[in-house]
Scaffold this motif. Structure first.
Motif, PDB file in Angstrom:
ATOM      1  N   SER A  92      -8.298  -0.394  -0.053  1.00 40.12           N
ATOM      2  CA  SER A  92      -7.504  -1.098  -1.053  1.00 40.12           C
ATOM      3  C   SER A  92      -7.723  -0.469  -2.428  1.00 40.12           C
ATOM      4  O   SER A  92      -8.840  -0.093  -2.783  1.00 40.12           O
TER       5      SER A  92
ATOM      6  N   ASN B 218      -4.238   5.316   2.879  1.00 38.98           N
ATOM      7  CA  ASN B 218      -4.722   5.849   4.158  1.00 38.98           C
ATOM      8  C   ASN B 218      -5.607   7.056   3.878  1.00 38.98           C
ATOM      9  O   ASN B 218      -5.115   8.105   3.480  1.00 38.98           O
TER      10      ASN B 218
ATOM     11  N   GLN C 119      -8.394   2.767   5.922  1.00 42.13           N
ATOM     12  CA  GLN C 119      -7.515   2.159   4.929  1.00 42.13           C
ATOM     13  C   GLN C 119      -8.346   1.509   3.833  1.00 42.13           C
ATOM     14  O   GLN C 119      -9.214   0.681   4.109  1.00 42.13           O
TER      15      GLN C 119
ATOM     16  N   ARG D  55       0.447   2.467   1.210  1.00 45.07           N
ATOM     17  CA  ARG D  55       1.231   1.309   1.659  1.00 45.07           C
ATOM     18  C   ARG D  55       1.315   0.277   0.547  1.00 45.07           C
ATOM     19  O   ARG D  55       0.344   0.027  -0.147  1.00 45.07           O
TER      20      ARG D  55
ATOM     21  N   VAL E 117      -2.565   0.103  -0.709  1.00 46.13           N
ATOM     22  CA  VAL E 117      -3.514   0.461   0.347  1.00 46.13           C
ATOM     23  C   VAL E 117      -3.371   1.956   0.626  1.00 46.13           C
ATOM     24  O   VAL E 117      -2.264   2.456   0.861  1.00 46.13           O
TER      25      VAL E 117
END
Lengths: 263, 263, 263
Positions: C213, C206, C211, C262, C204
């Motif tokens: 994918s 930023n 956010q 992430r 993920v």
């Protein structure tokens, strides 16, 4: 092995430069071909002339230099071989070759008679490939320049004004704006020194932004941020420059513009 | 020494073209590498095909030509060696090679089996460097094309419409717009002559600006200022041109556009 | 024959690159010169460093690599010869050479003392031609690197942040945006594998768009249209990419930007 250099306004996207190289390598695959520049603005003979006269003196003695900025291709303008002390030039007789020929030590010019290429197809629109590249390959193979055609007594001139100097200052012409935005003037190293100009002195430029002071520096990085400087540049000419910015964009200057400079 | 040519849509800023050259020179530092063009529009197979079919016939017989416009890299599209009478092509089987293979005299195509490169790392995203450049180096070293993999009977086609001719006129397709703005059509020299077209005749173009007259000329400089002309150009195709201006910009034409021309 | 490569921020329109080649060929016309890139953004040392460290490892062992991105030319920054296991680097000591020197196996650095070029004119503004090209030619002729000047114990560093990893994710830095718009991060292949990342997993990002994918793929063409993908790219680094679109334009990312990812 002899070096052949190429200059044109063809760019590197289209097949034109590759076709010239293919023709040369088909004559002799071991020839060394070097690109001088193919980024000359379309049909800009003065710009081509400047790049030729600054770059070619650095190449090996005896190199063959092909130059094609040729808006009159297929008309009566002559295709030329120009023999100089330091190399041989091949290209159109439209002013493109005359200044670099002086720099390389002009000896004689010869018309390229297309009868020399009997049996080979010569297009009316691409002499760079069909006449000039073939001529360069034949010269590299040892053919004598005076066998291509009749002698041409004088090359077509390129009209670039000389510097006009008075007691208060001088009027210069922009020869070239480089990709850093440095403004290269027609004021040569000899004249610069004769005028008593040197590092530490300051000149005043008449610009679209009014009168601006421009001290003389040795290197770009000595120029204070966002200010103008004058430098005796690496191309043998005086330059107006800024540090890590474009002086040409700041002053709205382009090739062949004139600028007044006060002592 | 054999000549290896390179064409791609990589541009010359990134490290990709240099890496291909490094791979080839690491196999044999004496190979001659010539750039055909790296300015192909990203993933534009038709544009790459046009530059290949016009430029490659000028290179020495036996040259090895690497071409990489390869949106499907790493998928099932086949990597190819294509043997022609006048040279060998290396690149993806996606339509890029088929027209130039015909021009160079197609003999046979072979899949490049990556098992041939056992022990060498092959990325999934850069076959230009890891498969095609290495294949070219091995071919230059004398490896036989049929040892790379299974024969491929037919290359993937490139769909370019042919000229449609009627009594009143014809519909042509734009193959390429060059950096001068000349519009190169799919009307070849043979068809042009068969149709009885020649200097002095005039054609009428159906354009976004209405019907415009375009006389046939031999050279760009004969076209009157700000008018259109038709020229049998140096690339073997008919061109719509202007003198020292862009015909493509004036007419809003781009590659694969169609244009109606009346006799 | 030894290969000499050139990299600069000079572009290919001006005479500067041609002058460097002329100087080298005047020393020995049989040297092979290869352009790595002359499209480095003006004075962008980090970009030059990235192109060098990715491209140079592919060149033949023993090649001589000249690199000129040199805003401090003529000042106290040192001109260098850097000897590595796989080749020799020539250029300014301003951070440009340090990363590629590590990649090629750094052995020793030597200052180029301009006294070595006594009798030859050295401009204050163009060391690429007057010092670096000449040094490369002398090295190719067999001159020992340690004869150019005093040893330099440590090269000037280039400050590129390393990846910061936590349990939830990592913060990466953009090393380069290529001409396809692929965003190349400072996350190397080793770290990627150590983190247990592999095809099929999804990350993920930023971004300025919130956010997003980004699944991990092997090839660009597997990424669904208009979506983001993460690829372990051909340059040894992780890339954020889109299929036939620019991920950098979509995400507003440029070199040295940081991005949070992430797991």
């Amino acid at each position: 092995m002899v070096t052949i250099t190429l200059l044109s306004d063809f760019g590197l996207t289209d097949p034109y430069v590759a076709e010239m190289k293919g023709v040369i390598l088909s004559a002799d695959p071991d020839l060394t071909i070097v690109d001088v520049s193919h980024g000359i603005d379309r049909h800009n003979i003065a710009m081509g002339s400047f790049i030729l006269e600054t770059a070619l003196p650095y190449f090996p003695r005896g190199s063959i230099h092909v130059a094609v900025v040729d808006p009159g291709v297929g008309t009566k303008r002559l295709p030329l071989v120009v023999v100089c002390k330091l190399g041989v030039l091949v290209g159109p007789d439209n002013g493109l070759l005359v200044r670099v020929a002086q720099k390389l030590g002009f000896k004689a010019g010869y018309q390229i008679d297309s009868q020399r290429f009997k049996g080979e197809k010569i297009s009316a629109t691409f002499h760079g490939r069909d006449l000039f590249a073939r001529t360069a390959a034949k010269l590299a193979d040892g053919l004598r320049p005076d066998t291509f055609g009749a002698e041409v007594k004088e090359l077509v001139r390129l009209d670039i004004p000389s510097v006009h100097v008075s007691d208060e200052g001088m009027t210069c012409t922009v020869l070239h704006v480089d990709s850093f935005g440095n403004v290269i003037l027609n004021l040569g190293e000899g004249e610069f020194l004769t005028l008593g100009l040197h590092e530490g002195r300051s000149l005043v430029l008449n610009t679209i932004l009014g009168q601006l002071s421009a001290p003389i520096f040795s290197t770009y990085s000595e120029i204070p941020s966002d200010q103008l400087g004058v430098i005796l540049g690496s191309q043998g000419y005086v330059e107006i420059a800024m540090r890590e910015r474009s002086a040409a964009a700041m002053l709205g200057l382009k090739p062949l513009d004139r600028i007044e400079i006060r002592f």
